[in-house]
Design a protein around this motif. Structure first.
Motif, mmCIF file in Angstrom:
data_model
loop_
_atom_site.group_PDB
_atom_site.id
_atom_site.type_symbol
_atom_site.label_atom_id
_atom_site.label_comp_id
_atom_site.label_asym_id
_atom_site.label_seq_id
_atom_site.Cartn_x
_atom_site.Cartn_y
_atom_site.Cartn_z
ATOM 1 N N ILE A 8 0.860 -1.175 0.000
ATOM 2 C CA ILE A 8 0.000 0.000 0.000
ATOM 3 C C ILE A 8 0.898 1.227 0.000
ATOM 4 O O ILE A 8 1.761 1.374 0.859
ATOM 5 C CB ILE A 8 -0.918 0.023 1.242
ATOM 6 C CG1 ILE A 8 -1.745 -1.251 1.301
ATOM 7 C CG2 ILE A 8 -1.814 1.254 1.234
ATOM 8 C CD1 ILE A 8 -2.706 -1.432 0.170
ATOM 9 N N LYS A 9 0.715 2.077 -0.979
ATOM 10 C CA LYS A 9 1.593 3.238 -1.116
ATOM 11 C C LYS A 9 1.463 4.170 0.080
ATOM 12 O O LYS A 9 0.355 4.465 0.532
ATOM 13 C CB LYS A 9 1.254 4.010 -2.397
ATOM 14 C CG LYS A 9 1.496 3.217 -3.677
ATOM 15 C CD LYS A 9 1.063 4.014 -4.889
ATOM 16 C CE LYS A 9 1.233 3.210 -6.171
ATOM 17 N NZ LYS A 9 0.744 3.959 -7.353
ATOM 18 N N ALA A 10 2.587 4.604 0.584
ATOM 19 C CA ALA A 10 2.583 5.555 1.701
ATOM 20 C C ALA A 10 1.980 6.880 1.256
ATOM 21 O O ALA A 10 2.170 7.323 0.122
ATOM 22 C CB ALA A 10 4.012 5.770 2.190
ATOM 23 N N LEU A 16 -6.695 -1.388 1.613
ATOM 24 C CA LEU A 16 -6.887 -2.820 1.415
ATOM 25 C C LEU A 16 -8.276 -3.200 1.906
ATOM 26 O O LEU A 16 -8.644 -2.944 3.059
ATOM 27 C CB LEU A 16 -5.824 -3.611 2.177
ATOM 28 C CG LEU A 16 -5.834 -5.128 1.958
ATOM 29 C CD1 LEU A 16 -5.512 -5.463 0.509
ATOM 30 C CD2 LEU A 16 -4.843 -5.813 2.890
ATOM 31 N N ILE A 17 -9.045 -3.816 1.012
ATOM 32 C CA ILE A 17 -10.422 -4.209 1.304
ATOM 33 C C ILE A 17 -10.502 -5.732 1.381
ATOM 34 O O ILE A 17 -9.957 -6.439 0.520
ATOM 35 C CB ILE A 17 -11.382 -3.690 0.220
ATOM 36 C CG1 ILE A 17 -11.481 -2.160 0.274
ATOM 37 C CG2 ILE A 17 -12.776 -4.320 0.360
ATOM 38 C CD1 ILE A 17 -12.286 -1.567 -0.868
ATOM 39 N N LEU A 18 -11.177 -6.224 2.412
ATOM 40 C CA LEU A 18 -11.534 -7.640 2.486
ATOM 41 C C LEU A 18 -13.000 -7.755 2.090
ATOM 42 O O LEU A 18 -13.878 -7.155 2.737
ATOM 43 C CB LEU A 18 -11.328 -8.197 3.896
ATOM 44 C CG LEU A 18 -11.880 -9.608 4.156
ATOM 45 C CD1 LEU A 18 -11.210 -10.636 3.259
ATOM 46 C CD2 LEU A 18 -11.730 -9.994 5.617
ATOM 47 N N ALA A 19 -13.270 -8.490 1.028
ATOM 48 C CA ALA A 19 -14.641 -8.705 0.557
ATOM 49 C C ALA A 19 -14.985 -10.184 0.679
ATOM 50 O O ALA A 19 -14.114 -11.052 0.562
ATOM 51 C CB ALA A 19 -14.789 -8.243 -0.889
ATOM 52 N N ASP A 35 -8.567 2.612 -4.575
ATOM 53 C CA ASP A 35 -8.472 4.042 -4.299
ATOM 54 C C ASP A 35 -9.784 4.650 -4.766
ATOM 55 O O ASP A 35 -10.778 3.944 -4.942
ATOM 56 C CB ASP A 35 -7.239 4.675 -4.951
ATOM 57 C CG ASP A 35 -7.210 4.500 -6.470
ATOM 58 O OD1 ASP A 35 -8.300 4.329 -7.076
ATOM 59 O OD2 ASP A 35 -6.123 4.528 -7.051
ATOM 60 N N LYS A 36 -9.842 5.928 -4.968
ATOM 61 C CA LYS A 36 -11.120 6.564 -5.285
ATOM 62 C C LYS A 36 -11.671 6.139 -6.642
ATOM 63 O O LYS A 36 -12.886 6.155 -6.860
ATOM 64 C CB LYS A 36 -10.963 8.083 -5.242
ATOM 65 C CG LYS A 36 -10.719 8.634 -3.841
ATOM 66 C CD LYS A 36 -10.611 10.146 -3.855
ATOM 67 C CE LYS A 36 -10.380 10.681 -2.442
ATOM 68 N NZ LYS A 36 -10.243 12.156 -2.432
ATOM 69 N N ALA A 337 -17.648 -1.379 -0.176
ATOM 70 C CA ALA A 337 -16.663 -0.911 0.805
ATOM 71 C C ALA A 337 -15.840 0.249 0.254
ATOM 72 O O ALA A 337 -15.518 1.199 0.990
ATOM 73 C CB ALA A 337 -15.738 -2.066 1.198
ATOM 74 N N GLN A 338 -15.515 0.191 -1.024
ATOM 75 C CA GLN A 338 -14.688 1.225 -1.643
ATOM 76 C C GLN A 338 -15.295 2.614 -1.497
ATOM 77 O O GLN A 338 -14.587 3.599 -1.278
ATOM 78 C CB GLN A 338 -14.493 0.897 -3.122
ATOM 79 C CG GLN A 338 -13.675 1.925 -3.906
ATOM 80 C CD GLN A 338 -13.659 1.613 -5.388
ATOM 81 O OE1 GLN A 338 -14.554 0.929 -5.899
ATOM 82 N NE2 GLN A 338 -12.654 2.091 -6.087
#
Length: 341
Positions: A8-10, A16-19, A35-36, A337-338
């Motif tokens: 994951i970029k700083a 990170l999504i758990l689906a 991301d968006k 979730a996003q």
């Protein structure tokens, strides 16, 4: 790609999504990086649902196998009604809550939604390669949409078009009364009522529903079941045996059972279309559809769909497609979730 290599970029908007897609037969879990504007599947795994005593066990197993990464958002689609953050599975003795998961895994953002709502979130993003047209009408990019999915049970959901966007709506319409259309179906209704106390649509349009129809026809027609079929039915998944025997034209009663199942599937889809005026289309999901796709295209589904008396002409305008993406519900849960704040 192993999860240990996911970065994951700083100082970025990535998360990170758990689906999850928790069904009566199988449970699929996945990690997405979002991301968006993008959503990328990184890792997925499917478990037999009955291999665990609770869904928490399956989630823990998945996390352990991938080094317990820092999850930002969680969304699980559950095969059952969700009320006030608590879900009860219809065909398993499971209850799970958002609060339980937050405490157990130290997560801040957890959402439980109906599995068909998760699938509905994915529908507007499906493309031609992921869809098999049933009646060859194009799907518009607006208008109410109905989603129906026969698998272990019968799931239904709606996408309501309002002010330029879709609003998913959960439903437990699969448990509404089965309404017979002819004398044979009245006998089927009596058979189901005697066996279960209540004859719902799920008792005829689901994996077990196909088995129920076959067992009814065997009794109604005084059919002498061949030995090879009896042995397979007792040793294997009965619904799969019946559908395969019908598709391969190996047994006349299996053929009749699948034909009636498909007509009733189409009839229920037609009811959804009328109830919500789904000019955006009907989408067929679930595990059974892709396995019987040739039979769905043979006319019985459309016969049931259109047999609505004076509303036939209206229903002829509604496009119908079969979803050919086994990960669609996972993607829909991740999309939910996003876009959560």
């Amino acid at each position: 790609m192993s999860l240990s290599k996911i970065k994951i970029k700083a100082n970025s908007s990535e998360k990170l999504i758990l689906a999850g897609d928790i069904g009566g037969t199988k449970t699929s879990l996945a990690f997405f990086i979002a991301d968006k504007s993008s959503l990328v599947l990184k890792k997925t795994q499917t478990f037999p649902t009955a291999s665990a005593d609770t869904p928490v066990e399956l989630i823990q197993q998945f996390l352990n196998q991938h080094k317990n990464p820092p999850v930002s958002q969680v969304c699980l689609g559950i095969a059952g009604p969700v009320f006030n953050g608590t879900a009860t599975t219809t065909n398993l003795p499971w209850t799970i809550s958002e609060q339980e998961l937050k405490i157990r895994f130290n997560w801040n953002q957890v959402s439980l939604i109906n599995d068909l709502v998760a699938l509905a979130y994915a529908v507007p993003h499906l493309n031609g390669d992921q869809l098999l047209p049933i009646n060859n009408l194009p799907h518009p990019n607006h208008g109410n949409i109905g989603v129906i999915a026969a698998g272990t049970g019968l799931g239904e959901a709606l996408l309501i078009w309002d002010e330029g966007r879709y609003h998913p709506c959960a439903s437990e319409g699969g448990h509404k009364d089965f309404a017979p259309r002819n004398e044979q179906e009245y006998r089927l209704h009596r058979y189901l009522t005697k066996a279960f106390g209540h004859a719902s649509m799920e008792r005829v349009v689901s994996g077990q529903g196909l088995v129920n129809i076959y067992n009814f026809l065997k009794e109604d027609l005084s059919y002498q079941e061949p030995r090879w079929l009896a042995e397979r039915l007792s040793a294997e998944d009965a619904a799969a045996v019946i559908s395969q025997s019908a598709l391969n034209k190996q047994d006349p009663t299996c053929i009749k059972a699948l034909e009636l199942f498909i007509q009733l599937y189409g009839s229920e889809a037609g009811d959804i279309a009328l109830q919500a005026m789904t000019f955006g289309g009907i989408y067929i999901g679930g595990g059974i559809g892709p396995k019987i796709a040739p039979a769905l295209k043979n006319g019985g589904f459309m016969q049931g769909f259109l047999a609505k008396g004076r509303m036939r002409e209206l229903l002829e305008k509604i496009p119908i497609s079969l979803i050919h993406d086994s990960q669609a519900a996972l993607k829909g849960a991740a999309a939910y979730a996003q876009h959560r704040p």
